[in-house]
Enzyme design. Structure first.
Site, PDB file in Angstrom:
ATOM      1  N   GLY A  56       5.803 -71.475  11.055  1.00 10.46           N
ATOM      2  CA  GLY A  56       5.807 -72.052   9.766  1.00 10.46           C
ATOM      3  C   GLY A  56       4.494 -71.796   8.796  1.00 10.46           C
ATOM      4  O   GLY A  56       3.555 -71.041   9.428  1.00 10.46           O
TER       5      GLY A  56
ATOM      6  N   HIS B 154       2.328 -66.844   5.929  1.00 13.35           N
ATOM      7  CA  HIS B 154       1.531 -66.236   4.967  1.00 13.35           C
ATOM      8  C   HIS B 154       1.767 -64.823   4.959  1.00 13.35           C
ATOM      9  O   HIS B 154       2.550 -64.321   5.770  1.00 13.35           O
ATOM     10  CB  HIS B 154      -0.102 -66.656   5.293  1.00 13.35           C
ATOM     11  CG  HIS B 154      -0.473 -66.395   6.748  1.00 13.35           C
ATOM     12  ND1 HIS B 154      -0.346 -65.178   7.326  1.00 13.35           N
ATOM     13  CD2 HIS B 154      -0.516 -67.255   7.597  1.00 13.35           C
ATOM     14  CE1 HIS B 154      -0.609 -65.492   8.477  1.00 13.35           C
ATOM     15  NE2 HIS B 154      -0.910 -66.708   8.915  1.00 13.35           N
TER      16      HIS B 154
ATOM     17  N   HIS C 149       2.269 -63.263   8.645  1.00 16.43           N
ATOM     18  CA  HIS C 149       3.590 -63.655   9.207  1.00 16.43           C
ATOM     19  C   HIS C 149       4.435 -62.166   8.518  1.00 16.43           C
ATOM     20  O   HIS C 149       5.294 -61.796   9.203  1.00 16.43           O
ATOM     21  CB  HIS C 149       4.115 -64.771   8.901  1.00 16.43           C
ATOM     22  CG  HIS C 149       3.444 -66.137   9.557  1.00 16.43           C
ATOM     23  ND1 HIS C 149       2.533 -66.989   8.960  1.00 16.43           N
ATOM     24  CD2 HIS C 149       3.596 -66.284  10.786  1.00 16.43           C
ATOM     25  CE1 HIS C 149       2.173 -67.751   9.588  1.00 16.43           C
ATOM     26  NE2 HIS C 149       2.672 -67.467  10.806  1.00 16.43           N
TER      27      HIS C 149
ATOM     28  N   SER D 161      -2.316 -69.800   9.336  1.00 18.71           N
ATOM     29  CA  SER D 161      -1.958 -71.178   8.806  1.00 18.71           C
ATOM     30  C   SER D 161      -3.099 -72.091   8.798  1.00 18.71           C
ATOM     31  O   SER D 161      -3.418 -72.832   7.831  1.00 18.71           O
ATOM     32  CB  SER D 161      -0.894 -71.616   9.499  1.00 18.71           C
ATOM     33  OG  SER D 161       0.178 -70.682   9.367  1.00 18.71           O
TER      34      SER D 161
END
Length: 292
Positions: free
Chosen positions: A39, A42, A45, A194
């Site tokens: 998760g 950004h 990803h 992240s």
């Protein structure tokens, strides 16, 4: 693509539903691409998701902050969790489904089975975080069984992880293809991650020094410089830039991750240059390819 421009992906929270959806796609003759994440999505990803979309009929993105890859005292509790924002970023046909399993869905009560990719997991980051890659390989193996993809995409930014997953897939015979996605970088070269959210404004201005050090090192190595001299210079550059601790700057064989001998790279050879260093309380990792 089967989504309208504003349609959200299907939300799946159980293994049973995920496997039923995967079987539905297989029966329709559709291939599935998979991007596992923790998760806080950004652009890095999303570039992996786009690669999956280019190579498969359907795309699944998982979001699961995996507790088995965090040691006591690490940032499991504070790791950024932005479920609604992440789902919104996957709308408009970018992903067909988002798999959001609970911890108990991934690790049923009494679960004692783990996957260990020996050797590769005990080098580099494995020295400093000995639990980490065993947690990664275990959760990824379980996710593969839940999602049943035809291909999965992992970022080259986490290069050691990519090589470990490739070896696991080969050794265990998972029927899927692993694709490595190029590292996405900010304008100053910082690899998108992240954990960059942890950096203060001042630290963020310093963080680009990692890529700068690796890039200079790669140019010198490509021109035949001695690795020990180049690596020492890169580490000194990081410390002079404000990094408090450098875990490693090293040159390795791309597939085995074994350190290369201290002699100029042979003509035509390819190596991987990797670094891990602390900026304040944030540990940054990066890597680049080197070709002589």
């Amino acid at each position: 693509m089967n989504s309208t421009t504003d349609e959200l992906p299907r939300i799946v929270r159980t293994r049973a539903e995920m496997q039923a959806l995967a079987n539905q796609w297989k029966q329709a003759g559709e291939t599935a691409g998979f991007v596992p994440t923790m998760g806080a999505l950004h652009e890095g990803h999303l570039s992996l998701v786009d690669i999956a979309r280019e190579n498969a009929d359907r795309v699944v993105v998982s979001i699961f902050v995996n507790p088995t890859q965090f040691a006591p005292g690490e940032d499991f509790d504070t790791y950024p969790r932005r479920e609604a924002e992440d789902i919104a970023k996957l709308a408009g046909g970018r992903a067909d489904a988002v798999y959001l399993p609970s911890v108990t869905e991934m690790y049923p009560d009494g679960s004692v089975t783990n996957v260990r990719v020996e050797s590769l997991s005990d080098l580099l980051d494995g020295i400093y975080r000995p639990h980490f890659f065993y947690g990664v390989s275990t959760v990824v193996a379980r996710l593969f069984l839940h999602v049943q993809p035809d291909l999965a995409v992992f970022g080259e930014k986490d290069y050691q992880q990519l090589q470990i997953i490739r070896r696991m897939v080969r050794d265990l015979g998972f029927p899927l293809r692993i694709i490595g996605g190029a590292t996405r970088r900010d304008a100053d070269g910082l690899a998108q991650s992240s954990r960059n959210l942890y950096l203060s404004a001042g630290e963020r201005r310093t963080a680009g020094a990692v890529f700068a050090a690796l890039h200079r090192a790669s140019v010198r190595l490509a021109n035949g410089a001695l690795p020990s001299e180049v690596l020492a210079e890169a580490e000194a550059h990081l410390k002079a830039s404000g990094f408090g601790k450098v875990d490693y700057v090293t040159l390795v064989a791309p597939d085995t991750l074994q350190a290369l001998p201290d002699r100029p790279l042979p003509e035509g050879s390819v190596a991987r240059l990797l670094a891990a260093a602390w900026l304040g309380r944030t540990r940054l990792i990066d890597n680049i390819s080197v070709t002589r």
